[in-house]
Design an enzyme around this catalytic site. Structure first.
Site, mmCIF file in Angstrom:
data_model
loop_
_atom_site.group_PDB
_atom_site.id
_atom_site.type_symbol
_atom_site.label_atom_id
_atom_site.label_comp_id
_atom_site.label_asym_id
_atom_site.label_seq_id
_atom_site.Cartn_x
_atom_site.Cartn_y
_atom_site.Cartn_z
ATOM 1 N N ASP A 13 44.884 43.751 36.174
ATOM 2 C CA ASP A 13 45.466 42.981 37.269
ATOM 3 C C ASP A 13 45.222 43.745 38.573
ATOM 4 O O ASP A 13 45.691 44.876 38.734
ATOM 5 C CB ASP A 13 46.969 42.808 37.021
ATOM 6 N N ASP A 108 42.100 37.454 40.043
ATOM 7 C CA ASP A 108 42.338 38.897 40.013
ATOM 8 C C ASP A 108 42.935 39.393 38.703
ATOM 9 O O ASP A 108 43.472 40.498 38.645
ATOM 10 C CB ASP A 108 43.244 39.306 41.177
ATOM 11 N N GLU A 109 42.817 38.606 37.632
ATOM 12 C CA GLU A 109 43.366 39.015 36.348
ATOM 13 C C GLU A 109 42.408 38.631 35.220
ATOM 14 O O GLU A 109 41.915 37.504 35.178
ATOM 15 C CB GLU A 109 44.727 38.355 36.088
#
Length: 414
Positions: A13, A108-109
């Site tokens: 993350d 973003d993960e």
């Protein structure tokens, strides 16, 4: 359902992704409080705050005015989704050289499956990934990594030591290391879900841990509650594949875009963007929902239906009709946002001819479909504003290409 004998999932993350990306790409912003906003307007809100801005109490949803009051030196940057998507793709390539990616959960993960040999040196693997990202992307865009026996616990672990952290949660750590967290710290426990749990007498992690699976199902009103509690206990619970049910876009409107004709202009761009995504995914839609929201937090939705279609002409005609009905009903007052959704989906090849269709209407629909396909090709080749049905300017530079959780725009969206 089984309990893994060793950590099987890695969750990565990124920290303050949009703001950190801007700082990474522009050295002049490094070390400064930065807020990313959806459009260049004093009437919008922050969608990402840098590490330097967060100590001032600036976070997602903070208004521009409030952010300026809290931090007069803050720098506002209009979001650049196309740049973030390109950076995201470079990041995926870098991670893949260290460990295969199982699923991209958001811009973003990411989630990765681990071999037993990789899990034996979990700290070493996390360090290699961080080093690779540092060397190939840069030192500002850091990430936090969690490793555990399933994805839920790995995601929880990734949140436990932000920013730039690493946490390993194994069976021996459960449930003890979870008891320091609040219910709202867990992914999937929204404010509303926390309230439902509280009504059922569950007010902390210990209470959630002790919850019987069938009781959890009743609280969630879904099998997801049972899955959530099982995953919390360390069982291997795989996410079911999602079925595509709609294509849609929404937009908050600055004050100079709230007149009825401006609302329609923005809504047309949203509808066209949704239509292009629908065609790329080889679907047809049989209905459209048109929603306007007001500054009083009220929403009005009208729906139109049509024969399964994939062409811009059908969608824009429906939108024009719905907009006219909104005006006639007196709903075009105090508008603050607009949303257009195409739904009632069917596979592209499943469309069947209506018994009462005339040959002329079938021919016309086929012609409009070919026009829409041609427009798509021109835009891919010459840019998003090369050719359009109607005006192609809207509030902000990225109409219909917003990065949403779970959906990353494709290059064609820009």
């Amino acid at each position: 359902m089984r309990k893994p004998t060793h950590p099987e999932k890695l969750y990565l993350d990124f920290d303050s992704f949009f703001a950190s990306a801007e700082q990474q790409l522009n050295p002049a912003l490094q070390g400064r409080p930065v807020a990313v906003v959806p459009l260049d307007s004093p009437h919008t809100s922050v969608i990402a705050a840098s590490r330097q801005a967060k100590p001032f109490g600036i976070k997602t949803g903070t208004s521009v005015r409030e952010a300026k009051e809290k931090c007069p030196d803050i720098v506002f940057i209009e979001a650049r989704p196309d740049i973030y998507v390109k950076l995201h793709n470079r990041i995926l390539e870098t991670i893949e050289r260290c460990v295969p990616i199982a699923a991209v959960r958001s811009i973003d993960e990411v989630s990765c499956n681990l071999l037993q040999s990789e899990a034996r040196d979990a700290p070493g693997l996390a360090a290699r990934i961080k080093r690779a990202l540092h060397d190939e992307i840069g030192p500002i865009l850091t990430c936090s990594i969690g490793i555990s026996v399933n994805e839920l616990l790995a995601k929880i672990a990734a949140e436990m030591d932000k920013p730039d952290g690493f946490v390993l949660l194994d069976h021996d750590d459960l449930p003890g290391r979870l008891f320091d967290l609040e219910l709202r710290d867990l992914p999937g426990i929204s404010k509303g879900m926390a309230a439902r749990l509280s009504e059922a007498g569950v007010r902390d992690i210990r209470g959630l841990w002790d919850l019987a699976p069938k009781h959890a199902r009743a609280i969630w009103n879904s099998v997801e509650g049972e899955r959530f509690v099982a995953a919390l206990h360390g069982y291997a619970v795989e996410k079911p594949e999602t079925v595509k049910r709609m294509f849609g876009h929404g937009r908050n409107l600055p004050p100079d875009w709230r007149a009825p004709e401006k609302v329609l202009q923005c809504a047309r761009l949203l509808a066209l963007s949704a239509a292009r995504r629908l065609r790329r995914s080889h679907y047809r839609a049989g209905a459209m929902s048109y929603t306007i929201g007001s500054r009083r937090d009220s929403r009005v939705t009208l729906e139109g239906q049509f024969r399964p279609a994939r062409d811009d002409h059908t969608f824009l005609n429906c939108l024009n009709d719905l907009h006219a009905k909104m005006i006639a009903a007196g709903e075009m007052r105090n508008i603050s946002n607009v949303t257009v959704v195409l739904h009632d989906l069917s596979a592209e090849e499943e469309a069947s001819r209506d018994l009462f269709d005339t040959g002329v209407s079938v021919k016309q629909r086929g012609q409009w479909e070919r026009v829409s396909d041609m427009l798509d090709k021109v835009r891919v080749r010459h840019g998003s504003k090369a050719l359009n049905l109607g005006p192609n300017n809207g509030p902000g530079n990225y109409i219909g290409s917003k990065i949403a959780f779970g959906r990353i725009p494709e290059a064609e969206d820009f």
